[in-house]
Design a protein around this motif. Structure first.
Motif, mmCIF file in Angstrom:
data_model
loop_
_atom_site.group_PDB
_atom_site.id
_atom_site.type_symbol
_atom_site.label_atom_id
_atom_site.label_comp_id
_atom_site.label_asym_id
_atom_site.label_seq_id
_atom_site.Cartn_x
_atom_site.Cartn_y
_atom_site.Cartn_z
ATOM 1 N N LEU A 175 7.064 -39.955 -11.266
ATOM 2 C CA LEU A 175 7.080 -41.370 -10.922
ATOM 3 C C LEU A 175 7.989 -41.630 -9.730
ATOM 4 C CD1 LEU A 175 6.131 -44.193 -11.469
ATOM 5 C CD2 LEU A 175 7.732 -44.359 -13.376
ATOM 6 N N ARG A 176 9.116 -40.930 -9.665
ATOM 7 C CA ARG A 176 10.006 -41.100 -8.516
ATOM 8 C C ARG A 176 9.293 -40.691 -7.219
ATOM 9 N NH1 ARG A 176 13.776 -38.329 -11.713
ATOM 10 N NH2 ARG A 176 13.919 -36.654 -10.164
ATOM 11 N N HIS A 177 8.510 -39.643 -7.305
ATOM 12 C CA HIS A 177 7.762 -39.198 -6.117
ATOM 13 C C HIS A 177 6.750 -40.259 -5.689
ATOM 14 C CE1 HIS A 177 5.711 -36.522 -3.321
ATOM 15 N NE2 HIS A 177 4.559 -36.861 -3.915
ATOM 16 N N LEU A 178 6.042 -40.845 -6.661
ATOM 17 C CA LEU A 178 5.064 -41.889 -6.340
ATOM 18 C C LEU A 178 5.751 -43.085 -5.676
ATOM 19 C CD1 LEU A 178 2.908 -41.880 -9.616
ATOM 20 C CD2 LEU A 178 2.223 -41.019 -7.360
ATOM 21 N N ILE A 179 6.938 -43.430 -6.159
ATOM 22 C CA ILE A 179 7.660 -44.579 -5.597
ATOM 23 C C ILE A 179 8.053 -44.308 -4.154
ATOM 24 C CG2 ILE A 179 9.773 -45.948 -5.794
ATOM 25 C CD1 ILE A 179 9.572 -45.411 -8.862
ATOM 26 N N GLN A 180 8.534 -43.107 -3.889
ATOM 27 C CA GLN A 180 8.975 -42.777 -2.538
ATOM 28 C C GLN A 180 7.826 -42.834 -1.522
ATOM 29 O OE1 GLN A 180 11.225 -39.084 -3.931
ATOM 30 N NE2 GLN A 180 12.442 -39.657 -2.158
ATOM 31 N N GLU A 181 6.612 -42.668 -2.005
ATOM 32 C CA GLU A 181 5.444 -42.682 -1.118
ATOM 33 C C GLU A 181 4.882 -44.078 -0.893
ATOM 34 O OE1 GLU A 181 4.387 -39.997 0.565
ATOM 35 O OE2 GLU A 181 6.150 -39.055 -0.340
ATOM 36 N N LEU A 182 5.432 -45.084 -1.546
ATOM 37 C CA LEU A 182 4.892 -46.443 -1.403
ATOM 38 C C LEU A 182 5.134 -46.958 0.006
ATOM 39 C CD1 LEU A 182 6.080 -48.101 -4.755
ATOM 40 C CD2 LEU A 182 3.747 -47.382 -4.162
ATOM 41 N N SER A 183 4.097 -47.526 0.590
ATOM 42 C CA SER A 183 4.227 -48.050 1.955
ATOM 43 C C SER A 183 5.141 -49.266 2.007
ATOM 44 C CB SER A 183 2.835 -48.414 2.510
ATOM 45 O OG SER A 183 2.202 -49.374 1.668
ATOM 46 N N VAL A 184 5.227 -50.003 0.880
ATOM 47 C CA VAL A 184 6.055 -51.200 0.875
ATOM 48 C C VAL A 184 7.520 -50.867 1.120
ATOM 49 C CG1 VAL A 184 6.486 -51.179 -1.625
ATOM 50 C CG2 VAL A 184 6.505 -53.347 -0.388
ATOM 51 N N LEU A 185 7.926 -49.640 0.772
ATOM 52 C CA LEU A 185 9.315 -49.239 0.981
ATOM 53 C C LEU A 185 9.564 -48.742 2.390
ATOM 54 C CD1 LEU A 185 10.226 -47.449 -2.377
ATOM 55 C CD2 LEU A 185 10.975 -49.684 -1.580
ATOM 56 N N LYS A 186 8.519 -48.589 3.185
ATOM 57 C CA LYS A 186 8.707 -48.130 4.560
ATOM 58 C C LYS A 186 9.100 -49.266 5.497
ATOM 59 C CE LYS A 186 7.073 -44.193 3.045
ATOM 60 N NZ LYS A 186 7.972 -43.078 2.752
ATOM 61 N N THR A 187 8.967 -50.500 5.002
ATOM 62 C CA THR A 187 9.326 -51.645 5.840
ATOM 63 C C THR A 187 10.841 -51.784 5.918
ATOM 64 O OG1 THR A 187 9.196 -53.113 3.918
ATOM 65 C CG2 THR A 187 7.198 -52.856 5.240
ATOM 66 N N PRO A 188 11.343 -52.349 7.014
ATOM 67 C CA PRO A 188 12.810 -52.469 7.152
ATOM 68 C C PRO A 188 13.392 -53.351 6.044
ATOM 69 C CG PRO A 188 11.699 -52.840 9.260
ATOM 70 C CD PRO A 188 10.627 -52.821 8.215
ATOM 71 N N GLY A 189 14.601 -53.075 5.710
ATOM 72 C CA GLY A 189 15.298 -53.862 4.685
ATOM 73 C C GLY A 189 16.396 -53.032 4.058
ATOM 74 N N ARG A 190 17.550 -53.674 3.818
ATOM 75 C CA ARG A 190 18.709 -52.944 3.285
ATOM 76 C C ARG A 190 18.413 -52.385 1.904
ATOM 77 N NH1 ARG A 190 24.195 -56.212 3.279
ATOM 78 N NH2 ARG A 190 23.714 -56.111 5.503
ATOM 79 N N TRP A 191 17.780 -53.198 1.033
ATOM 80 C CA TRP A 191 17.504 -52.740 -0.326
ATOM 81 C C TRP A 191 16.532 -51.570 -0.294
ATOM 82 C CZ3 TRP A 191 13.299 -52.306 -3.625
ATOM 83 C CH2 TRP A 191 13.600 -52.122 -4.996
#
Length: 912
Positions: free
Chosen positions: A795-811
């Motif tokens: 599941l951690r691997h799937l999360i790291q691949e999410l495109s939504v996390l590639k957008t800029p942002g501190r969190w």
């Protein structure tokens, strides 16, 4: 409440005779641990030790003991308070232990004090003045243990009239003791000469000095009294054989006889105003101008005190500002004897005024102690009825119980207020089994008063609300939520018609009920009211508990920042209104647990551990079972987050067992430790153990919806790990709308995450991504972070691949960085639910050698000792042993004892 003036070292008078030959003997040196300064009253013990303390650069904790300190809990409260007052940090937990109603609470506090002193590594001096007042055998056994385990840099000095019954012979053989006996303390002829000339301002011929020195045997108090009685005239000082025989009798038989004889002459030499002031203020164990003015009805007490100080009339300053003083014990005893004999009615009136001043100026416990010592039981009953509730809700339930037990039973049985105080004290001491018959007894008394139209019938009716409130808490221990809720609501209806400040405690109970029903928004409202009324009613313990549970709920609702601010606001209020440095810092299980969870979730484990630390000794030394489960839960969660899976499993297994065995003694349903334990088993690659501790999805073991949700989410995780994603999906589909509707946002994020993994296992990748995106969005809004690192490697691997996390942002950046770091802590190896074992160093050599301490631990493990035995043998805290073992395992690349021993033999670190 402790009296801070007892921690004030008497200031050194520049006119006093310097006794360098004795001060040198008091200096620390190895292997000495204890200075014994033993002599009758008036030999200058306190002055000598005070002079030495003033000249030593080492930090000093001073405690002046009195008659009331011969009680185990009080004695150690004051010892710890002396260190705390003098600047030793980290003693909050030690002080808190002493409020527990358990046999070994004092032992735990002493051990904690020793550990703090060892960690501080400063050359502390502890001075206990008037140690002869300690007679309690258990205190003496405790003190022997304290000396036996003192860190090498600590020196204890006892000033006592008699040699204490301690294992002195054994300590002397070990060269731990420096003895200063009466023969050494007695003034030499040269010191007598300097005393009369420099201190008293009297020039005497050498022959007269030798004569007085011989008659008094170097007893400085007798010399001082003799000089004062003579008014500086040699002819008056020499009273012939009569004075000599009286002095001899005093020294050999009873010091007070001679002091009373000479005091008569001292008083006769004073003006009427000074003599009256001395007699009027003798009832005060410690003096300040305000207290003296109040009992005398005058406004000149500060000037009088300064006058006595300048005249050397046995007045000892307790601070550097000439505000607090005390009389020399012999002098005060003689004054008391005189006024009680000459004017007993006035002596009684002055004493009563003194106690009233203490009560009116916030020194309630000191005032009550004076009343108990005088055995004025009727007054004690009145004072407890007035102040007992505030003392109990301020955290002093155990002293209140002791005071009630000291009352004649007929006074308690005839007072519903005192009976209710006993009930509240037992309630907060978690002695719930004793409450039912006591509640029945007080109800019978109230019914009789109402039926007989007793003058206090209206007040008796008001106590019915307290009884209902207690019964509501008892109903919670029986999981009778309906009765608990009905009783609480009835109290709220009736409470405005009573004068008893119960709203804070009632709303806290209501908040517990709503929390137990999963109605978090309603629980928040009730707990905010509990905090507000607690502040009005000045009940810091209730404010802390209510605010802590409020923060816990806000955290679970997804308002992490708000939860943290709630904790900070509550802490500021308590510290502002209850900031007495002599008292232990009040803490709340709910608040510290909430802060541990908040900082753990924010990926700040060190801060989380800081707030967890004050709670750990409660577990080690015994605490209320509901609190025990909460503390072990957050402790296990922190260990799980940090990858210390075996530690997490140990404490969570303990939490599950305690929750099951002590269920009847827990007033609320604590967090679902079994659900978190199952996650630990999954992380170690044991899904069968995880499944066994959870039960079936239809199991109704939890009444709290939050706990039921948590359990079902863990069941779904097990099903995913067993490659049964469809069954997991069925459970999660039912949970999802409930969590959304009730704003259980932390659980909502977890449901979405596990749901996404289940969908991905079914090959429904687009739907899985949508679920995971929803989870990330909800978590970012709430401030959740660490929970992602606790999920399965897949599941951690799937999360790291999410495109939504590639957008800029501190969190987003912080989350991705944390997941990368997590990969090195809980690395994937054999499967999606397992954790890689620690890597073994290549070859037969360690990458980092074992330290001397680690080698010592390894040898003791090889001998078969448990952790506690190792701690005892190494003379360190159990937590230190655990730290050494973790380091040892890491260097050897192993995960348990048997592996460590095998690896050590392979490397030649142990004999085969």
């Amino acid at each position: 409440m402790l009296l801070t003036t007892k921690f004030l070292r008497p200031t050194s008078d520049h006119r006093a005779v310097r006794r360098d030959r004795l001060s040198t003997m008091l200096e620390p040196h190895s292997p000495k641990r204890l200075n014994l300064v033993i002599a009758p009253a008036g030999f200058g013990k306190t002055t000598l030790v005070a002079q030495w303390c003033a000249s030593t650069p080492s930090p000093t904790a001073w405690l002046s003991l009195d008659d009331h300190d011969d009680e185990r809990r009080r004695f150690w409260q004051y010892v710890i308070g002396a260190f705390e007052y003098s600047g030793l940090a980290g003693l909050d937990e030690c002080r808190k232990k002493l409020s527990q109603d358990s046999h070994d609470a004092a032992t735990g506090a002493i051990t904690g004090l020793l550990n703090v002193l060892s960690a501080d590594q400063s050359p502390w001096n502890l001075v206990l003045d008037d140690f002869h007042l300690v007679q309690d055998e258990q205190i003496l056994r405790d003190f022997a243990y304290f000396i036996d385990y003192l860190p090498p840099e600590i020196t204890v000095t006892l000033a006592s009239r008699t040699e204490p019954p301690l294992p002195l012979a054994r300590w002397r053989v070990r060269r731990w003791i420096e003895d200063i006996h009466p023969g050494l303390l007695a003034f030499s002829e040269d010191e007598c000469r300097r005393f009369f000339h420099d201190t008293m301002g009297i020039n005497l011929p050498d022959a007269e000095v030798r004569s007085i020195c011989r008659r008094t045997e170097g007893w400085v108090a007798a010399m001082q009294l003799t000089a004062l009685s003579g008014g500086g005239q040699i002819s008056d000082v020499r009273k012939g054989s009569h004075l000599a025989s009286e002095s001899q009798a005093q020294l050999d038989i009873d010091e007070r006889h001679i002091s009373d004889y000479v005091l008569a002459e001292v008083l006769e030499q004073q003006s009427a105003e000074v003599a009256n002031f001395l007699l009027d203020t003798a009832c005060c164990p410690r003096l300040c101008a305000s207290l003296c003015d109040a009992i005398r009805g005058q406004q000149d007490s500060q000037q009088r005190l300064e006058q006595l100080l300048s005249q050397n009339l046995f007045l000892i300053p307790l601070d550097n500002h000439d505000q607090w003083f005390r009389y020399h014990d012999l002098f005060r005893d003689a004054l008391l004897q005189r006024i009680r004999h000459s004017d007993p009615d006035r002596a009684l009136t002055l004493w009563q005024k003194t106690v009233k001043w203490l009560l009116d100026h916030g020194q309630v416990q000191e005032g009550i102690t004076q009343i108990v010592n005088q055995q004025d039981w009727d007054w004690l009953a009145t004072v407890l009825a007035e102040h007992g509730n505030n003392l109990i809700h301020g955290g002093y339930h155990l002293p209140v119980l002791d005071w009630i037990e000291s009352l004649p039973e007929h006074l308690v049985q005839d007072s519903p207020q005192l009976q209710m105080l006993r009930i509240w004290g037992l309630f907060f001491a978690n002695r719930l089994d004793a409450l039912a018959p006591l509640l029945a007894s007080v109800e019978d008394l109230l019914d009789r008063r109402v039926a007989d139209s007793h003058p206090d019938a209206e007040g008796a009716l008001g106590l019915q609300s307290e009884i209902s409130l207690i019964r509501s808490y008892l109903a919670r221990t029986r999981s009778d939520d309906k009765s608990a809720s009905d009783l609480t609501r009835q109290v709220l209806k009736d409470i405005d018609h009573t004068q008893i400040p119960l709203k804070s405690v009632t709303y806290y109970g209501l908040g517990l009920d709503y929390h137990g029903e999963g109605l978090l928004a309603d629980a928040e409202d009730a707990l905010q009211s509990a905090v507000r009324y607690g502040q009005v009613e000045r009940k810091p313990s209730t404010v802390l508990s209510s605010g802590g549970l409020l923060a816990w709920i806000q955290y679970n609702r997804g308002d992490v920042d708000l939860a943290l601010e709630t904790c900070m606001e509550i802490r500021r209020w308590v510290d502002k209104h209850y900031s007495d440095p002599s008292q232990p810092r009040l803490i709340s299980c709910w608040q510290n647990s909430a802060l541990t969870e908040i900082y753990r979730e924010r990926n700040e484990p060190q801060l989380a551990a800081t707030h967890l630390a004050p709670l750990l000794e409660h577990v080690n030394r015994g605490t209320e079972p509901g609190q025990h489960v909460i503390i072990q839960y957050v402790r296990g969660h922190l260990a799980f987050s940090e990858g210390r899976l075996q530690d997490a499993i140990e404490v969570l297994e303990d939490a599950v067992l305690t929750g099951r065995k002590r269920r009847d003694h827990i007033v609320f349903e604590p967090p679902a430790s079994s659900a978190l334990l199952a996650r630990c088993y999954l992380a170690t690659g044991h899904p069968e153990k995880a499944e066994a501790c959870l039960g079936s999805p239809d199991d109704r073991q939890f009444t709290n919806p939050l706990n039921r949700e948590q359990n079902l989410i863990s069941i779904a995780r097990v099903l995913v790990a067993k490659k049964c994603p469809e069954k997991a999906q069925q459970i999660l589909e039912d949970l999802l709308p409930l969590a959304e509707r009730n704003a259980h946002n932390r659980h909502l994020v977890e449901i979405l995450l596990v749901y996404g993994e289940a969908l991905d296992l079914q090959g429904r990748h687009r739907e899985a991504t949508e679920m995971l995106n929803r989870a990330v969005l909800k978590a970012s809004e709430a401030g959740f972070m660490r929970l992602f690192a606790e999920e399965s490697p897949r599941l951690r691997h799937l999360i790291q691949e999410l495109s939504v996390l590639k957008t800029p942002g501190r969190w987003n950046q912080a989350l991705l960085e944390m997941l990368k770091q997590q990969a090195s802590v809980m690395a994937d190896t054999t499967g999606p639910t397992s954790v890689a074992p620690p890597q073994t160093p290549p070859g037969n050599q360690l990458q980092e050698p074992l330290s001397h301490r680690e080698m010592e631990v390894l040898a003791l493990i090889h001998e078969g000792h448990a952790n506690k035995e190792i701690a005892t043998k190494m003379d360190v805290a159990p937590a230190t042993v655990k730290a050494h073992i973790r380091n040892l395992y890491g260097k050897l690349g192993v995960g348990r004892r048997t592996e460590a021993l095998a690896k050590a033999r392979d490397l030649g670190l142990l004999n085969p």
